[in-house]
Structure formats: structure tokens, C-alpha cells
Design a protein around this motif. Structure first.
Motif, PDB file in Angstrom:
ATOM      1  N   ASN A   1      70.465 -54.852  45.512  1.00  0.00           N
ATOM      2  CA  ASN A   1      70.084 -56.266  45.662  1.00  0.00           C
ATOM      3  C   ASN A   1      68.983 -56.441  46.707  1.00  0.00           C
ATOM      4  O   ASN A   1      68.108 -57.304  46.556  1.00  0.00           O
ATOM      5  CB  ASN A   1      71.309 -57.150  45.946  1.00  0.00           C
ATOM      6  CG  ASN A   1      72.175 -56.674  47.113  1.00  0.00           C
ATOM      7  OD1 ASN A   1      71.811 -55.734  47.833  1.00  0.00           O
ATOM      8  ND2 ASN A   1      73.307 -57.331  47.301  1.00  0.00           N
ATOM      9  N   THR A   2      68.962 -55.602  47.734  1.00  0.00           N
ATOM     10  CA  THR A   2      67.904 -55.721  48.744  1.00  0.00           C
ATOM     11  C   THR A   2      66.519 -55.372  48.178  1.00  0.00           C
ATOM     12  O   THR A   2      65.509 -55.921  48.623  1.00  0.00           O
ATOM     13  CB  THR A   2      68.196 -54.809  49.952  1.00  0.00           C
ATOM     14  OG1 THR A   2      68.380 -53.461  49.479  1.00  0.00           O
ATOM     15  CG2 THR A   2      69.459 -55.254  50.680  1.00  0.00           C
TER      16      THR A   2
ATOM     17  N   VAL B   1      71.752 -54.831  38.997  1.00  0.00           N
ATOM     18  CA  VAL B   1      71.677 -54.922  40.444  1.00  0.00           C
ATOM     19  C   VAL B   1      72.995 -54.467  41.060  1.00  0.00           C
ATOM     20  O   VAL B   1      74.069 -54.904  40.653  1.00  0.00           O
ATOM     21  CB  VAL B   1      71.356 -56.372  40.879  1.00  0.00           C
ATOM     22  CG1 VAL B   1      71.399 -56.491  42.393  1.00  0.00           C
ATOM     23  CG2 VAL B   1      69.991 -56.797  40.349  1.00  0.00           C
TER      24      VAL B   1
ATOM     25  N   SER C   1      75.017 -69.475  49.271  1.00  0.00           N
ATOM     26  CA  SER C   1      73.830 -68.930  48.603  1.00  0.00           C
ATOM     27  C   SER C   1      72.539 -69.603  49.056  1.00  0.00           C
ATOM     28  O   SER C   1      71.611 -68.918  49.499  1.00  0.00           O
ATOM     29  CB  SER C   1      73.977 -69.015  47.081  1.00  0.00           C
ATOM     30  OG  SER C   1      75.143 -68.359  46.644  1.00  0.00           O
TER      31      SER C   1
ATOM     32  N   THR D   1      75.525 -54.451  44.237  1.00  0.00           N
ATOM     33  CA  THR D   1      75.796 -55.653  45.030  1.00  0.00           C
ATOM     34  C   THR D   1      76.548 -55.428  46.340  1.00  0.00           C
ATOM     35  O   THR D   1      76.774 -56.387  47.076  1.00  0.00           O
ATOM     36  CB  THR D   1      76.629 -56.649  44.188  1.00  0.00           C
ATOM     37  OG1 THR D   1      77.928 -56.094  43.965  1.00  0.00           O
ATOM     38  CG2 THR D   1      75.962 -56.950  42.864  1.00  0.00           C
TER      39      THR D   1
ATOM     40  N   LEU E   1      69.691 -67.742  40.782  1.00  0.00           N
ATOM     41  CA  LEU E   1      70.931 -66.997  41.002  1.00  0.00           C
ATOM     42  C   LEU E   1      72.105 -67.664  40.271  1.00  0.00           C
ATOM     43  O   LEU E   1      72.464 -68.788  40.605  1.00  0.00           O
ATOM     44  CB  LEU E   1      71.204 -66.910  42.512  1.00  0.00           C
ATOM     45  CG  LEU E   1      72.292 -65.937  42.980  1.00  0.00           C
ATOM     46  CD1 LEU E   1      72.012 -65.475  44.414  1.00  0.00           C
ATOM     47  CD2 LEU E   1      73.685 -66.500  42.891  1.00  0.00           C
TER      48      LEU E   1
ATOM     49  N   ASP F   1      74.928 -62.811  42.286  1.00  0.00           N
ATOM     50  CA  ASP F   1      75.277 -62.192  43.564  1.00  0.00           C
ATOM     51  C   ASP F   1      76.414 -61.183  43.406  1.00  0.00           C
ATOM     52  O   ASP F   1      76.494 -60.200  44.116  1.00  0.00           O
ATOM     53  CB  ASP F   1      75.623 -63.250  44.614  1.00  0.00           C
ATOM     54  CG  ASP F   1      76.468 -64.399  44.070  1.00  0.00           C
ATOM     55  OD1 ASP F   1      76.868 -64.362  42.882  1.00  0.00           O
ATOM     56  OD2 ASP F   1      76.732 -65.344  44.835  1.00  0.00           O
TER      57      ASP F   1
ATOM     58  N   TYR G   1      69.383 -60.749  49.103  1.00  0.00           N
ATOM     59  CA  TYR G   1      68.273 -61.222  48.266  1.00  0.00           C
ATOM     60  C   TYR G   1      67.197 -61.912  49.108  1.00  0.00           C
ATOM     61  O   TYR G   1      66.018 -61.886  48.770  1.00  0.00           O
ATOM     62  CB  TYR G   1      68.777 -62.198  47.207  1.00  0.00           C
ATOM     63  CG  TYR G   1      69.509 -61.564  46.034  1.00  0.00           C
ATOM     64  CD1 TYR G   1      68.951 -60.496  45.341  1.00  0.00           C
ATOM     65  CD2 TYR G   1      70.737 -62.057  45.602  1.00  0.00           C
ATOM     66  CE1 TYR G   1      69.594 -59.922  44.253  1.00  0.00           C
ATOM     67  CE2 TYR G   1      71.397 -61.498  44.511  1.00  0.00           C
ATOM     68  CZ  TYR G   1      70.820 -60.429  43.841  1.00  0.00           C
ATOM     69  OH  TYR G   1      71.464 -59.869  42.771  1.00  0.00           O
TER      70      TYR G   1
ATOM     71  N   VAL H   1      65.398 -56.212  45.324  1.00  0.00           N
ATOM     72  CA  VAL H   1      64.862 -57.393  44.631  1.00  0.00           C
ATOM     73  C   VAL H   1      64.092 -58.261  45.623  1.00  0.00           C
ATOM     74  O   VAL H   1      63.007 -58.773  45.323  1.00  0.00           O
ATOM     75  CB  VAL H   1      65.996 -58.187  43.955  1.00  0.00           C
ATOM     76  CG1 VAL H   1      65.454 -59.474  43.329  1.00  0.00           C
ATOM     77  CG2 VAL H   1      66.695 -57.324  42.897  1.00  0.00           C
ATOM     78  N   CYS H   2      64.626 -58.395  46.823  1.00  0.00           N
ATOM     79  CA  CYS H   2      63.936 -59.164  47.861  1.00  0.00           C
ATOM     80  C   CYS H   2      62.589 -58.538  48.191  1.00  0.00           C
ATOM     81  O   CYS H   2      61.562 -59.224  48.232  1.00  0.00           O
ATOM     82  CB  CYS H   2      64.799 -59.229  49.121  1.00  0.00           C
ATOM     83  SG  CYS H   2      63.943 -59.951  50.534  1.00  0.00           S
TER      84      CYS H   2
ATOM     85  N   PHE I   1      63.386 -67.579  42.059  1.00  0.00           N
ATOM     86  CA  PHE I   1      64.570 -66.705  42.034  1.00  0.00           C
ATOM     87  C   PHE I   1      65.773 -67.568  41.678  1.00  0.00           C
ATOM     88  O   PHE I   1      66.103 -68.514  42.393  1.00  0.00           O
ATOM     89  CB  PHE I   1      64.783 -65.994  43.369  1.00  0.00           C
ATOM     90  CG  PHE I   1      65.943 -65.024  43.315  1.00  0.00           C
ATOM     91  CD1 PHE I   1      65.899 -63.924  42.472  1.00  0.00           C
ATOM     92  CD2 PHE I   1      67.090 -65.231  44.073  1.00  0.00           C
ATOM     93  CE1 PHE I   1      66.971 -63.036  42.387  1.00  0.00           C
ATOM     94  CE2 PHE I   1      68.163 -64.346  43.997  1.00  0.00           C
ATOM     95  CZ  PHE I   1      68.105 -63.254  43.149  1.00  0.00           C
TER      96      PHE I   1
ATOM     97  N   LEU J   1      70.077 -58.027  35.789  1.00  0.00           N
ATOM     98  CA  LEU J   1      68.809 -58.534  36.323  1.00  0.00           C
ATOM     99  C   LEU J   1      67.967 -59.049  35.158  1.00  0.00           C
ATOM    100  O   LEU J   1      67.782 -58.350  34.163  1.00  0.00           O
ATOM    101  CB  LEU J   1      68.065 -57.415  37.054  1.00  0.00           C
ATOM    102  CG  LEU J   1      66.668 -57.725  37.589  1.00  0.00           C
ATOM    103  CD1 LEU J   1      66.706 -58.811  38.669  1.00  0.00           C
ATOM    104  CD2 LEU J   1      66.025 -56.452  38.154  1.00  0.00           C
TER     105      LEU J   1
END
Lengths: 501, 501
Positions: free
Chosen positions: A441-442, A66, A131, A68, A30, A319, A85, A444-445, A28, A425
């Protein structure tokens, strides 16, 4: 049909589907503070310098957007975004690896570690910055960087050491306050403790880094921390002291891949182009630009690495946007040519100016030196007397220079902070086509955790079972000493650590 | 995995692949001036008003990005962008359906017509405005709207009539100068010529529009032109006079689909949410917002229509960003709640103010009326005396009001013009997954032509074979009367046609 480049990309991403069903390794990446206009900005510059460059490397990897926003703000900071993330939850700005009630949440990196994966953090900021911290630490406020350093090496992390490879700046948070280079308020010699108790190879040396990239004989855990504060902006970087982000990313991939093969496991690697954001906060188009171009070089290198290792997947998203950058202001003026002259960041030329003030220059000498070395060095050739006078009275000379150059290029910055716009993304490798579109964004996690078969809940429960750890976070939060209003990142804060001694 | 909505979308788009191999009908839907921050803006507003709204309808259709620069500028205008989407070539700003040498280029709409498809233009601006003109006309400068009107009805188009259905404003360009409502400099009664010579059903009546949407008995060519200038902003629209863009889009789809079935052919339809752009130029968050929300309603309706007619494909992308909109300025302030009070655009309240000046109000009456009806009507409740005084001295009261409300919401506008940032590409239906990623605006044209099996070159050759037509365009260009510097769209120009008489 003029879609050759994209077609090639699509073919390349589709291929691994035939050969693998589940990725072993996840990267990942960023780019902090990289908004949509920043991508157009760097592309138009690259195209101006080299007409054959029609697209940036990342343009070929774009798959979606994404959203944010954080728990307490429609405009997120890096801490809440990293937590989104990493943990897949919304939290308040400034919070690191904890939810809105300051309860720790398991991160994708920690869940990977618990399942036997190797893990890494590679950044150009302090390794203790928001981050990377969001993936491997849990504190009430992002400024608790001493505590973050302690957790990252394993000293005070409830799960023990969860990081195998780390690269970035921030050495000052590992040194006891007796050291002149320290940022700590205590006598903890975390550097030595990491070496002695947790068996880290801790190095600041470029030569040691080069050995690590050339040799099979790297031991993990391995930490390369060449800078006291943040590592340099790419445009200011001295290659004798610091490798590029691309070099660090590929070296980390090679180390993790080799060690993971030996242990019959995979890895999770977090990489960050940390300082695109700082160039935005500082309204410095040069610092912003060169860190974006280096992000693109690193993304291309990682993409090619993934092509050679098709059990690995690359996802990348910022982010948040930074600076409120818009291009073509006013009246469709947008001149990338203006940006071709500077060899360094605005911060670099502002430092020359600050230094000049200690000399006993005559007014004429002062003016000619400013015109030649400061304004001229930064590429501002047609400086006015009013602008020279303006530099003398501003408290933020780097921002002053950055805004002068920006206005000549047709670049506008609307804020010293972040903005709310969705970020792009990027993805390459197995199953990333499932992420086409617009996501929180959550999400993606959860996608990454799902792809690696990780149980975030298990990591969360393990963290929360450490009652004294949970209590200490809530205690720090309740002290409310961190619950202060929004603060701009001060320009000096952006280039160096908070030297308190 | 929290990707339910997207997964549903992906499933829906994938389905038609099984049933069809080639689309019969194509819809290109252009949201003029809709940049990435505009999408976040409207989404955050929608979410504030209704917590259950997590995504906008178009969020679920996002597949990529579009690069927008024109031949002579990194920041495009609507004319060059429309020509890029229509002809697949780069041209200069202000040019309509001609290349950089003012040679006409065949458009996807014209190529479709030559191959027997039916065609349509549905917009909320004047039907003679740059975006629709780029698909069905060829002139040296976008301001040649009289000539554009002549070409669109078939009167002076080298290919004859190429449009079967059109809906939008701009009636004044169809009326002879003897008519008080005319914008023409000549005596051409294009409205009557269209009816008598080219057999158009020409109507301005909402009742006639409603009959068209309810009945099978519509004749084509069919034109619904309810407004002299642009149609109203959605927030100001009087439904007794004008249908919504959604109503027009679905009515046009139904007419074209029915007639195409009768003729055993397909159709190409250009739809534009024209005035998102005007709200951006005017720095009016209310006009911008409500036209964006209507664009989303229309996109959702078209998407559902496509679901019911899976031989039809929907693509959508803006021509450019407008206004340099950023959200969270300064200091992460972004308050959609501020925007919930206005019932009309800034232009509407500015008109009330302008009208008040002709009354013999006392100073106290003037102030209280301004506070209540103008500032208060627009949702500016905490107006200061300095702001009231500011309204009295500005030449652009609508922009003044718009910027006051924007700043209270945390919205910043950096320019009265466009910016360079990439815009979002949306797609739904057969083969649109091939467009995932980042594309040039010209690529979108070639993709559509390729999907419909059209020969743009044939259309271009047909146009260029008309030597007198080609000469007349070049002659107009050489007169250089249009080669003027950049002009902002004046706020009055945005809401009404150029009444010259």
C-alpha cells in the motif's frame, strides 16, 4: 477471443499516453472494507438482477493487488492504511498521519497543496473519520476526531488550511458542546471559525450542494456536510437530504477542475466509499451490497470524467477487507436472489424493532409485526419461532438480522473486524499500466507522488519543524489513553456519531 | 518509487516482445483451490520465517483476476473449472470435457495435439482427477476415473492418444481389479495395454524419473506415476519415493522442449499444484501452506525456464478458492508463528492417533502420547483436556486437528467446500500483458488457443463425429447415477484413492 470489454478498456487507457506525458490531476478513490469476495458478491447479485451485467464497472479497471499489513499488525485498520496511502509509510493501527514513533509525516495531499495544487476530500463517513483524516491530519489516535476537525479546516494544522473542497458527514465535530448536536467536549464553534477565519463556505443543505454542482459561482474552500454523524447507507439514503456519492464525486471534480484551470494548476482528490466497511462490520449484506454498487456507479462516473479530461488519473484500492466474507457456505449454496427483497439496511429494521418495544403490543401483535415489518421487510420470509425469540435476547439486533439473511443467501462472515487478504487495485489513465501487479500500500502513495512530481519529504520536514505540534501529538500518545486493545465498531457507532451530550 | 521488484518483472516480460511474435509453447499452471487469502497466508508465513521475503514468487507475476462460476452453480468445482479452462465453455459441476448437454468439447490440449504440438499433464493428485481430466478426457462425471484413465492413455479416446508426457498419482486406475492396489471394477490391465499397444514408457520409480530428467534418451509417450492414489502432500513427501512438483515440472518441460525441437513443433503443458485444494477441504493450514510454497517454488522455476526459452509462455490461475479461508479471526489475531512447528500434515498426525487406538495404552499413556506426538507434533502445545476429549469423539480427526491449529493461528475456515471469490491470474512471457484485468475462466482458454493459433472448433467437431463415443457419454449421464447432491471430499478420500477391493 472473448475479451471485447477488456480490450476496449485497454484501448481507452492507452490513448492518453499519446497526448500527455504527466498527469495534472490525481484521484485516489478508496472503497473502505472492499475485499475480493465483496466484488464477486456484488457482481453475482448484479448479474442475477440483470443478466446482461456480466462485469461490474470496476472489474474493467482492475490492474493489480495491494498488500495491506500495518506496522504493528498483519491485519490493518483504516487509520494505518490511510497513513500508508497518504504518507507512504507503515504505521501502527489507530495512528493518523504519524509514524510508529508518533512523528507526523507529510501526506500526498499536503505535498500537493504545498506545490500549489488544489485538494479535496469526499467521503460518506464522518469527514473526521480515519480514512480522510489520514490525508489531512496528524493525531496519535483515530478517535481524536475533534482535533482532526480542527486540523482539516486549517485551525490547528501546521501548514494552515490544506483542503479546498470537502464533502461528507460529521458536522457534530464542528459544533460547540452547547449545541445539542455536538460531539465535542469543548466550546469551540469550529463551524463559525471555519467560515469567519478561514473563509470556508460551510453548508449542510442539499439545495446548496445542488447549486454548487450547477453553477460556476462556487467559492473555495467549500464544505458540504449534510449529516451530523456518518452519511446514510446508500440503501437508506433520503435523496432530499443527501446526494449520492456519485453526485458528490462529480461535483467535487467539476469544482476542483474549474478552479484549478483558473489558477493554472492541478488537483489531488481523495474520494471514499466509506461505509462498505460498516456493512461488513455489521454483517449486513444489504448495506454492504448497496454501498458497493454505489461505489461502482461512482467509479464509472469518475472513469468517464477522466476519459473527458485526460490529464487526470484515477487510482482506487481498498484499505482492507472487512468481515471475512465468503460466498457459498455451506455446500456451494450462494443465492443472490435472497437479497432482492430488502429496501433498507438491517440497522433500519433493527430501529423499527427497538421502537416497537416501547409500544404496548400484545404478544400476538408483536409477533405478527415482527414477521411482517422487521423480518419480512428485510427479506427474511421463512422466519422461525426460535429466530423471533433470538431477536428478543440479542444485544445487537442489526447484526442478528444481517447474519440471518446472510446465512439464507449462502454468505458467511468470519469476524466483526477486518481480515488480512490483499485488496484489488484499480486504475484508469496515464501511466497506470505501470502499476500492474502486486504492490505494498505504501508503494501506491509513492507512485502517485512521483507521477505528480511531489516531494513528500518537504511536507514532512515542514510538519516536523513545528515543534509544539510534534510535542502535542507525542504527549497525547504518551498519555496512553488511546493505547487500548482492539475494539469492535459497535453497531450503533457505525450509524451515528458519538453523541456525548 | 519503491517498485523495484515489479519494475524488474515488467522489464523481463516486455523483453520477449522484441524477439518473437508468436509463442511456440504454452504452459498453463493451475494451483487447485488457491484463493486470494491463501496467497496472503503463505506470504505472511514466508515473511515471518524470513524477513527478507517480502513477496512470494507468484506475487511478481500477478496480472489479473479470473471469474469462476460454472453453468449450474455460482461456486464451481474443479471439473467444471477445468472444462472452462480447457474447452472455453461453461459446463455443470462434476462434468469433464463435456457441455451442459453432455456433448464433448475439444480442449486446448487436444487442439494442440491435432496441430502437431506435443502435450503434457503434470499433477500431484491422481492423474485421473478432475483438473487434468478436463484437458484430455470427456466423461459425464468426474468420478468416472477408470474411464478417464482409459482415455488419457489413448485406449478409448476418439482422437487416439493425445498426451505425450504425464506425471502424477493414480496408478490404481491403471491396474486390473485382480491387483490388490487396483481401484478398477474390471479386469483391464491398462498399465500393460498402455505399454504394449500405445508404446508408453510407464514407470513408478523415482530412479527412472531421475534418469528421465538427466538423460536425452527419454522416449515419449512417457508416464511417471509413482503413487497409487494422490501423491503426498509436500510436507509429508518422502523424496526417496516422489520428486517435488518443481522437479516434475522442469523435467516435463525439458523433455517436451527437446522432443518438440526434434519434431520442429511446440508444446502445450498443463501443470497442477493439485493438493493446495485438499489442504483447504481438510482445514489443514500445514498441508495447505506447504503445497502453496511448493507451487511458488515451481512457478519460480518455470518462470526462469521461460526466461531461458522465450518462445514459451506461462499462465497460471486457480480453478476456485477452497475452504473459505480468512486471516485475522477474531479481532485481527493472525499469528503465522503458530505454524512453524509442524513437520507433517494433520492427516499424518491423525493417522498416528488412529494407529494408537489399536494399542493397549493406559489412559495416562494415551494422554501423554497424544499430547506429545499428536497435538505436540502438529504444533498444538497448549492443548486442553476438552480438546483431547474432542479428538476421541470426532469422526474426522484430521479436520479436528487442523481447525485447532487454525484457530490458534487466527485462521478461519467457513466451509468444507469451495467459495465463489475470483482467483488471481498470473502470467509471464509473450503477450501476457494483454490479459491484464478481470476475465472469465473461459476467456483464458480462448486466449491460449488464439496465441497458439489453435482451432478448438475443429477438435470439437472431431470428437462429436464419433457417434458411439457421444452416445456413451450421454447414456452415462442419463443413467443419472452421478446426479447426486453435493458431496464433501471426505478426509480419507483426500489422501488416498478409493480402494474398492
Amino acid at each position: 477471443m472473448k475479451l471485447t470489454r477488456t480490450s476496449i478498456f485497454l484501448a481507452a487507457t492507452a490513448m492518453p499516453m499519446i497526448r500527455a506525458v504527466k498527469p495534472n490531476n490525481y484521484v485516489f478513490f478508496l472503497p473502505d472494507g472492499y475485499g475480493p469476495a465483496s466484488e464477486t458478491f456484488a457482481r453475482d447479485y448484479a448479474n442475477y438482477v440483470d443478466e446482461s451485467t456480466i462485469k461490474l464497472p470496476v472489474d474493467n479497471l482492475a490492474i493489480g493487488y495491494v498488500r495491506t499489513k500495518s506496522l504493528d499488525s498483519l491485519v490493518t485498520d483504516s487509520a494505518a492504511a490511510a497513513t500508508a496511502y497518504a504518507c507512504g509509510i507503515k504505521t501502527n493501527n489507530r495512528a493518523i498521519g504519524v509514524d510508529g514513533d508518533n512523528i507526523p509525516c507529510g501526506t500526498v495531499l499536503e505535498a500537493a497543496k504545498l506545490d500549489g495544487y488544489l485538494t479535496g476530500l469526499v467521503v460518506t463517513s464522518r469527514i473526521t473519520h480515519a480514512s480522510p483524516a489520514g490525508f489531512a491530519a496528524h493525531v496519535a489516535d483515530r478517535d481524536m476526531e475533534s482535533e482532526i476537525a480542527e486540523q482539516i479546516v486549517g485551525y490547528s494544522h501546521p501548514l494552515g488550511r490544506v483542503v479546498d473542497v470537502m464533502m461528507g458527514g460529521g458536522k457534530c465535530f464542528f459544533l460547540p458542546k452547547s449545541n445539542t448536536d455536538s460531539c465535542r467536549d469543548d466550546d469551540l464553534d469550529l463551524w463559525s471559525i471555519a467560515e469567519d477565519v478561514y473563509h470556508w463556505t460551510m453548508t449542510s443543505s442539499r439545495a446548496a450542494f445542488d447549486s454548487a454542482s450547477d453553477s460556476d459561482a462556487v467559492d473555495i474552500p467549500f464544505a458540504f456536510i449534510p449529516a451530523s454523524g456518518h452519511m446514510a447507507y446508500e440503501v437508506d439514503r433520503d435523496p432530499q437530504l443527501e446526494p449520492s456519492l456519485t453526485d458528490m464525486a462529480i461535483t467535487a471534480l467539476d469544482i476542483l477542475h474549474r478552479k484549478a484551470k483558473e489558477q493554472d494548476t492541478g488537483f489531488f482528490l481523495f474520494i471514499e466509499a466509506s461505509r462498505i466497511d460498516h456493512g461488513g462490520h455489521a454483517h449486513d449484506p444489504i448495506a454492504h451490497l448497496y454501498d458497493i454498487l454505489e461505489y461502482n456507479r461512482a467509479m464509472l462516473a469518475v472513469k468517464r470524467w477522466v476519459d473527458d479530461n485526460d490529464d487526470t488519473v484515477l487510482l482506487s484500492a481498498a484499505d482492507h477487507e472487512c468481515g471475512g466474507l465468503t460466498l457459498g457456505v455451506p455446500d456451494y449454496a450462494w443465492y443472490p436472489s435472497v437479497l432482492t427483497h430488502a429496501d433498507h439496511s438491517a440497522q433500519y429494521y433493527a430501529a423499527i424493532y427497538k421502537n416497537m418495544r416501547s409500544f404496548n403490543y400484545s404478544a400476538a401483535m408483536m409477533e405478527s409485526t415482527l414477521v411482517d415489518r422487521v423480518f419480512g421487510g428485510y427479506g427474511i420470509y421463512n422466519v422461525t419461532l426460535a429466530e423471533i425469540a433470538g431477536l428478543a435476547i440479542t444485544n445487537t439486533p442489526a447484526v442478528f438480522l444481517g447474519e440471518l439473511l446472510s446465512s439464507r443467501a449462502g454468505i458467511n462472515w468470519s469476524t466483526l473486524g477486518h481480515t488480512a487478504v490483499d485488496v484489488t487495485l484499480f486504475g484508469h489513465g496515464l501511466h497506470t499500466e505501470k502499476l500492474v501487479g502486486n504492490h505494498d500500500n505504501t508503494d501506491v502513495c509513492h507512485f502517485m507522488a512521483d507521477q505528480l512530481g511531489l516531494d513528500l519529504g518537504k511536507a514532512t520536514r515542514r510538519l516536523q519543524s513545528d515543534e509544539s505540534f510534534v510535542a502535542s501529538i507525542r504527549s497525547a500518545a504518551n498519555a496512553k489513553k488511546f493505547l487500548r486493545p482492539f475494539q469492535h465498531e459497535h453497531e450503533d457507532d457505525i450509524i451515528q456519531a458519538h453523541h456525548k451530550h
